[in-house]
Enzyme design. Structure first.
Site, PDB file in Angstrom:
ATOM      1  N   ILE A   1      34.149  75.072  59.199  1.00 47.63           N
ATOM      2  CA  ILE A   1      33.212  73.958  59.064  1.00 47.63           C
ATOM      3  C   ILE A   1      32.676  73.484  60.426  1.00 47.63           C
ATOM      4  CG2 ILE A   1      34.840  72.021  59.114  1.00 47.63           C
ATOM      5  CD1 ILE A   1      31.857  72.553  56.707  1.00 47.63           C
ATOM      6  N   HIS A   2      33.360  73.826  61.504  1.00 48.20           N
ATOM      7  CA  HIS A   2      32.904  73.423  62.836  1.00 48.20           C
ATOM      8  C   HIS A   2      32.075  74.517  63.498  1.00 48.20           C
ATOM      9  CE1 HIS A   2      35.371  69.912  62.448  1.00 48.20           C
ATOM     10  NE2 HIS A   2      36.417  70.670  62.212  1.00 48.20           N
TER      11      HIS A   2
END
Length: 151
Positions: A38-39
């Site tokens: 997600i990063h």
């Protein structure tokens, strides 16, 4: 909730953090990254571009392999920052159809940009196996900047 939830991300492009000014990884014109973080972290593998039906299947198969999906399921199709909402709904429709074919039921859902990776194009799918208690808690009134229901 953590023990009953799994996610899988698909990137059609990398994100560009302001501090670096460049993408976190490089993809060819027809490449996609499967299993992204997600990063903006690179994923498990690379593949060639596929349609929404195939990408939904890849994501759901990965989740189901780690946590067999059955019963009532909360499904979140999350945009990574650069994907139009209509495309997220196309993915959601494919996920819902595939879950139904496996004997599971989408009992609750969220579709939209909730946890983004800046300007990354793609999506993540999160599935949570629901219990009566989790449904009751999910349905409780919420009023935040991002979510509002049950007032």
């Amino acid at each position: 909730v953590n023990a009953r939830s799994r996610s899988f991300g698909v990137a059609l492009s990398a994100c560009t953090p302001p501090a670096s000014g460049g993408p976190t990884f490089e993809l060819g014109e027809t490449e996609i990254e499967l299993g992204v973080g997600i990063h903006g972290e690179p994923g498990r593998s690379r593949s060639t571009m596929r349609d929404a039906r195939e990408l939904a299947a890849v994501a759901l198969d990965a989740i189901d392999e780690d946590m067999p999906l059955s019963g009532d399921v909360l499904v979140m199709v999350n945009g990574l920052g650069g994907t139009p909402l209509i495309e997220l709904y196309v993915v959601f429709a494919e996920i819902a159809e595939r879950l139904s074919g496996r004997g599971a039921r989408v009992a609750r859902s969220l579709v939209g940009d909730y946890v983004t990776s800046l300007d990354m194009r793609g999506f993540s799918v999160t599935a949570c196996l629901l219990t009566e208690d989790l449904i009751r808690l999910w349905d409780a009134p919420v009023q935040t900047p991002a979510l509002r229901w049950g007032r």
